[in-house]
Design an enzyme around this catalytic site. Structure first.
Site, PDB file in Angstrom:
ATOM      1  N   CYS A   1       0.954  -1.126  -0.022  1.00 45.60           N
ATOM      2  CA  CYS A   1      -0.129   0.016  -0.169  1.00 45.60           C
ATOM      3  C   CYS A   1       0.793   1.236   0.157  1.00 45.60           C
ATOM      4  CB  CYS A   1      -0.886   0.070   1.160  1.00 45.60           C
ATOM      5  SG  CYS A   1      -1.460  -1.718   1.477  1.00 45.60           S
TER       6      CYS A   1
ATOM      7  N   HIS B   1      -9.071   4.093  -1.451  1.00 43.95           N
ATOM      8  CA  HIS B   1      -7.782   3.343  -1.385  1.00 43.95           C
ATOM      9  C   HIS B   1      -7.298   2.540  -2.339  1.00 43.95           C
ATOM     10  CE1 HIS B   1      -4.197   1.849   0.478  1.00 43.95           C
ATOM     11  NE2 HIS B   1      -4.586   1.012   1.265  1.00 43.95           N
TER      12      HIS B   1
END
Lengths: 421, 421
Positions: free
Chosen positions: A99, A368
């Site tokens: 991420c 996200h």
């Protein structure tokens, strides 16, 4: 070590509207990585305050992407994204650290400009997630956990962050209410962001459910406690403690201090960059309440910038789960260990408060898209620091110093960047 | 642009024995990425000529890996590999550009040291390929081709390189015999490399088949023309024109010119680095006989090094298929366009000849663990240039200038590095 050979500036940013553009959705709303990336590029061109021939000036592409391999069966993404925006035959490379792929791409680009090999480069990120089923997405994300000692035993990210949350609650008394307040705040901010995936407050969502006859709740707290609309994912995390599954792309142009003014009257300077790593598996770390990778990254970035946490006037931090925002605020040093939850409760991180955090809506409400998230954070800080955030989202005191904090996995890696006008 | 802010040196290398360590093989021969990586690390420590506390001195890890995601369902590989060799909490990031992931990791590490942010770093690569079926491997590798316009129509890499080969044959008269000679040469070299996956000449393989009663051939040419033992994969490429499916890991330590002598008496200097990109899809390029990405990379590297192709005394080039070696030799400039095949026929690229190419055995015989291949090339050049190649593989005139050429996909990206003693 620890110093960049020359100063580096941020002169332009762009992002697509984050959202769900699944190939199983309405045909006119389907978008591929290529579409999202092109949209981010056009958004960047549109918002430049001086004319810049990007295809001529940009000398390389640093692309953050977690796993187009698993999401789209497409590797070798960097030259392909270079192709989409007309950059071939210039160097193009993909950076991956789960991420924080976007954050690492940005840092690597900054370092490359400092090295003298390039003057002007693009750092970007893209992720197309929604072509898989929800189980497929969870499974793919779990590839960022330890594949020998976590994933095969059923550990996926909500469970890992739940583990961090319970440890934090046990040690510091952090409460469920404090977790929920992070989500409420970030949705309040996201409502004001036209590029956010969910431009709705949690109250908006509750009211929509009431209108649809799903239920009737006296207030948001009763709503958030309802197992039907906000089910437990992994105690103490409910559905609304989790960030979104998102398709998105974002990019930024980085150049030398000397060249910056050619491209904009108001560049930002990247005065600090930091990166750290840690064991992939959560159980291998002596302390689960904080992320060592983030602390190491913060230390490096603040030292380079010759600044302290109290100097930061706005920050985008990695709120993949509500607990992650509280841990982040403490790791960066905005609040002491164990005082993050209380700070949220006191409203110290809301718009126009002590330290506005995730003014964009964060990963929770803006969305996200894994590899793009770190660059998305930089887009927001850039806008806030130039007074260009849309509508009421713009901070009244335009910040002069901003920070981004981007985490990979359950803390296996982290980058932090500090920007100054 | 185009110059590094400070000089960078290569002071140590290591690699595991490349091979097939599939989880479906004999239990005592199974190795994971972690095992391969640790083996490369220990090999590096074993061959250092001065004592170095790597865990203390190394400040970051740049890891090349194509797709542990698809091969092993493991993303976020860089902090995990940092963990294996005790580097956490130092920064660790994965670089991916298909088969040039290792080369890009190396270049990025060189640039980072030049930038001043680190003095000493590790650049490495790892790939564990053999846990998938052959079809699974082909499918996974095809993710490095264009996922919209090549892969869905059945184009996998043998077919793409076959396309390059037929174009080269049509334009320049390159022959099947010249292609086969590349494989023969590289197997001759690989036989001398104790870390090669196949330490056998093609004649050895033929004789083994004769002993087993598979057939009886009067010479290697008859053997190579036999559809049974050397079937067509995609005309004009037969089985023995293709590189291997390999598990492997390799690494190198890069530092400043100032620090280099602390770690070894005979460092190499990285005097040139170049990188280029191109469209992923072969059909989007005006010319299929050469790779623009490689030509751009060569131009940058030679310019930085202030050298010409004729100055290079040994080179490892990307022979994923036999045709690729011929194209590479021409792209780098060792031979004129169309003269590469003839050069092979004349023996100009053999050991101790005009320009010894792939003394290690190349991807054809040493093996092609995708993300590790680019670093594996650097391991060989380092050994040759220090007179440390094992046995008869060592070039009699120890080269003072060497080059590595590493390609991604069908030429979507390429890096070139030039080393000097």
């Amino acid at each position: 070590m620890g110093k960049l050979a020359r100063d580096v500036a941020l002169v332009a940013v762009g992002m697509c509207k984050f959202g769900n553009y699944s190939k199983y959705g309405p045909p006119d709303q389907i978008k591929t990585s290529r579409d999202l990336w092109m949209e981010a590029y056009l958004d960047m061109l549109k918002h430049m305050d001086k004319t810049m021939d990007v295809q001529k000036e940009a000398e390389a592409l640093f692309l953050g992407n977690f796993s187009s391999d698993l999401f789209e069966q497409q590797g070798h993404l960097a030259p392909l994204m270079a192709e989409v925006i007309g950059l071939n035959p210039k160097p193009a490379m993909r950076l991956e650290d789960a991420c924080v792929s976007g954050g690492v791409a940005f840092r690597t680009a900054v370092i490359a400009v400092a090295s003298g090999i390039y003057d002007t480069v693009i750092a970007g990120g893209v992720e197309k997630m929604t072509d898989l089923t929800t189980a497929g997405v969870t499974d793919t994300l779990a590839a960022a956990a330890d594949g020998a000692f976590e994933y095969p035993y059923g550990a996926t990210f909500p469970g890992l962050y739940a583990n961090i949350a319970t440890a934090h609650m046990a040690k510091y008394g952090t409460t469920l209410r404090q977790l929920r307040l992070v989500a409420i705040k970030n949705h309040n901010n996201g409502k004001l962001n036209p590029r956010a995936q969910m431009q709705m407050t949690l109250e908006d969502i509750m009211n929509k459910n009431i209108q649809k006859g799903v239920g009737n709740w006296k207030d948001i707290w009763e709503y958030l406690d309802d197992d039907k609309v906000n089910p437990w994912v992994a105690y103490p995390l409910r559905l609304n403690d989790c960030s979104l599954v998102t398709d998105g792309a974002a990019m930024a142009i980085i150049t030398t201090k000397e060249k910056a003014k050619q491209y904009t009257d108001t560049p930002l300077y990247i005065v600090g960059t930091g990166q750290g790593s840690d064991t992939l598996a959560l159980h291998d770390r002596p302390d689960r309440t904080h992320l060592r990778a983030a602390q190491v990254a913060a230390k490096e970035a603040f030292k380079m910038a010759k600044l302290e946490p109290k100097n930061i006037q706005t920050a985008e931090v990695h709120d993949c789960f509500t607990i992650a925002e509280i841990v982040a605020m403490e790791d960066v040093g905005f609040f002491k260990f164990g005082e993050g939850g209380k700070a949220v409760e006191e409203g110290l991180t809301e718009l126009n408060s002590q330290i506005p955090i995730n003014t964009s809506g964060g990963l929770k409400s803006k969305g996200h898209p894994i590899g793009a998230s770190g660059i998305g954070q930089i887009v927001e800080v850039f806008k806030q620091m130039r007074g260009e955030a849309e509508g009421k989202r713009q901070l009244k005191n335009i910040p002069e110093i901003g920070l981004t904090h981007n985490v990979g996995g359950s803390g296996g890696s982290c980058t932090i960047h500090i920007f100054k006008r």
